[in-house]
Design a protein around this motif. Structure first.
Motif, short mmCIF file in Angstrom:
data_model
loop_
_atom_site.label_atom_id
_atom_site.label_comp_id
_atom_site.label_asym_id
_atom_site.label_seq_id
_atom_site.Cartn_x
_atom_site.Cartn_y
_atom_site.Cartn_z
N VAL A 104 0.87 -4.34 -8.33
CA VAL A 104 0.88 -3.11 -9.10
C VAL A 104 1.74 -2.11 -8.34
CG1 VAL A 104 -0.52 -1.26 -10.08
CG2 VAL A 104 -1.45 -3.57 -9.95
N PHE A 105 2.81 -1.64 -8.98
CA PHE A 105 3.70 -0.68 -8.34
C PHE A 105 3.08 0.71 -8.35
CE2 PHE A 105 6.83 -3.92 -9.74
CZ PHE A 105 7.25 -4.30 -8.48
N ASN A 164 0.80 -1.22 0.00
CA ASN A 164 0.00 0.00 0.00
C ASN A 164 0.83 1.28 0.00
OD1 ASN A 164 -2.47 -1.41 -0.08
ND2 ASN A 164 -2.36 -1.71 2.12
N ILE A 165 2.14 1.15 -0.02
CA ILE A 165 3.01 2.31 -0.21
C ILE A 165 3.77 2.14 -1.52
CG2 ILE A 165 5.03 3.57 0.67
CD1 ILE A 165 4.01 2.87 3.49
N ASP A 166 4.46 1.02 -1.67
CA ASP A 166 5.23 0.74 -2.88
C ASP A 166 4.44 -0.06 -3.90
OD1 ASP A 166 7.62 2.00 -1.96
OD2 ASP A 166 7.98 0.26 -0.68
N TYR A 167 3.45 -0.80 -3.45
CA TYR A 167 2.66 -1.63 -4.35
C TYR A 167 1.33 -1.96 -3.70
CZ TYR A 167 3.64 -5.62 -1.34
OH TYR A 167 3.71 -6.47 -0.27
N TYR A 168 0.41 -2.44 -4.52
CA TYR A 168 -0.84 -3.01 -4.02
C TYR A 168 -1.17 -4.20 -4.89
CZ TYR A 168 -3.05 -0.32 -7.80
OH TYR A 168 -3.39 0.20 -9.01
#
Length: 52
Positions: free
Chosen positions: A16-17, A4-8
């Motif tokens: 997903v970056f 949730n900061i670098d990817y989800y």
């Protein structure tokens, strides 16, 4: 990397970056990423939608 900061993880289960991750990396990979801060490939997509 922090979720949730670098990817989800999207609905299909793909990583997903985020824009924050791309900026930390410091360069564009030219893969037309969804959250590309350099907007690589976005002009092509905008032109396609305008033609419709």
């Amino acid at each position: 990397m922090q979720e949730n900061i670098d990817y989800y993880i999207n609905e299909e289960g793909n990583f997903v970056f985020t824009e924050a991750y791309h900026l930390k990396r410091g360069y564009c990979c030219e893969n037309k990423c969804r959250h590309c801060p350099w907007h690589y490939g976005k002009d092509e997509e905008n032109n396609k939608s305008e033609k419709k």
